[in-house]
Design an enzyme around this catalytic site. Structure first.
Site, short mmCIF file in Angstrom:
data_model
loop_
_atom_site.label_atom_id
_atom_site.label_comp_id
_atom_site.label_asym_id
_atom_site.label_seq_id
_atom_site.Cartn_x
_atom_site.Cartn_y
_atom_site.Cartn_z
N SER A 144 -0.83 27.07 24.00
CA SER A 144 0.38 27.89 23.89
C SER A 144 0.16 29.19 24.64
CB SER A 144 0.70 28.19 22.43
OG SER A 144 1.74 29.14 22.33
N TYR A 157 -1.99 30.52 14.32
CA TYR A 157 -1.58 29.50 15.29
C TYR A 157 -2.32 29.69 16.61
CZ TYR A 157 1.48 26.72 18.32
OH TYR A 157 1.99 25.80 19.22
#
Length: 248
Positions: A144, A157
């Site tokens: 990401s 995350y």
């Protein structure tokens, strides 16, 4: 669903293939000529819809349920791909979960769940891929762009995706001699249910304005990168491609 084994086309396993970026990637690879195994965690209806869409467009696909963090289930996933289509050439590991909160408020059970799916799941899927991909194949993980953006609320995350990047770069070097590429795609803000869930319109609009292209990414944008890495990009290896519209 069962089909006779065939070696006439390349074969892709797509985890998290029932929705969002995973589904768009599965459909794109099918249109590129791959036979596709759509892996899903629990939503059989969505997985079967993805298969139906591929078949309706003239492609080959089956669905198979497996928890990506369960080594026996992932081994069975590869068994089915090999039995049905004769082997596996490309693995797109798009399965993942995300819970957002400041580090100080993060629920540790949520942290453990993300680490189990995003870290252990990547390790388990990549381990089977490294053992069983045919020479000339490709492993495509998902990171990401939040790693480089350092957005508050994403600490847990982002930590899990940092581990994905580390595994990707090291595995690429461990695959020496196999002609197998290993890369990761790191999307920026992309209009999927995973991204949009829990965000108000103001937040979404602000994030959409960040890239110079002034919009959110789409699953199709990311699937184009997957298609590139799965097919013609044989000299791209051990890289993280930040597909984020130019966010710095």
């Amino acid at each position: 669903m069962s089909e006779q084994p065939t070696t006439s086309r390349r074969v892709a396993v797509v985890t998290g293939g029932s929705r969002g970026i995973g589904r768009e990637s599965a459909e794109r690879l099918a249109s590129d000529g791959f036979a596709v195994v759509v892996n899903y965690a629990g939503n059989q209806t969505e997985a079967e819809a993805a298969v139906s869409a591929i078949v309706a467009a003239g492609g080959q696909a089956i669905a198979f349920r497996a928890d990506v963090a369960d080594e026996a289930a992932v081994s069975a996933l590869f068994d089915v791909a090999e039995k049905t289509y004769g082997g596996v050439d490309v693995v797109v590991h798009a399965a993942g979960v995300m819970t957002l909160a400041p580090l100080v408020d993060t629920d540790l059970d949520a942290l453990d769940r993300m680490h189990r799916t995003n870290i252990r799941g990547t390790f388990v899927v990549d381990q089977q891929a490294a053992r069983r991909l045919r020479d000339g194949g490709a492993i495509i993980n998902f990171s990401s762009s939040v790693l480089s953006l350092a957005i508050p609320g994403y600490s847990a995350y982002a930590a899990s995706k940092g581990a994905v990047e580390a595994m990707t770069l090291i595995l690429a070097r461990e695959m020496r001699g196999r002609d197998i590429t290993v890369n990761a795609v790191a999307p920026g803000p992309t209009a999927t249910a995973l991204f949009l869930d829990g965000k108000d319109e103001e937040t979404v609009a602000r994030m959409a304005a960040q890239p110079p292209l002034e919009r959110l990414g789409t699953p199709r944008d990311i699937a184009e990168v997957v298609s590139f890495l799965a097919g013609p990009a044989r000299w791209v290896n051990g890289q993280v491609l930040r597909a984020n519209g130019g966010i710095v």
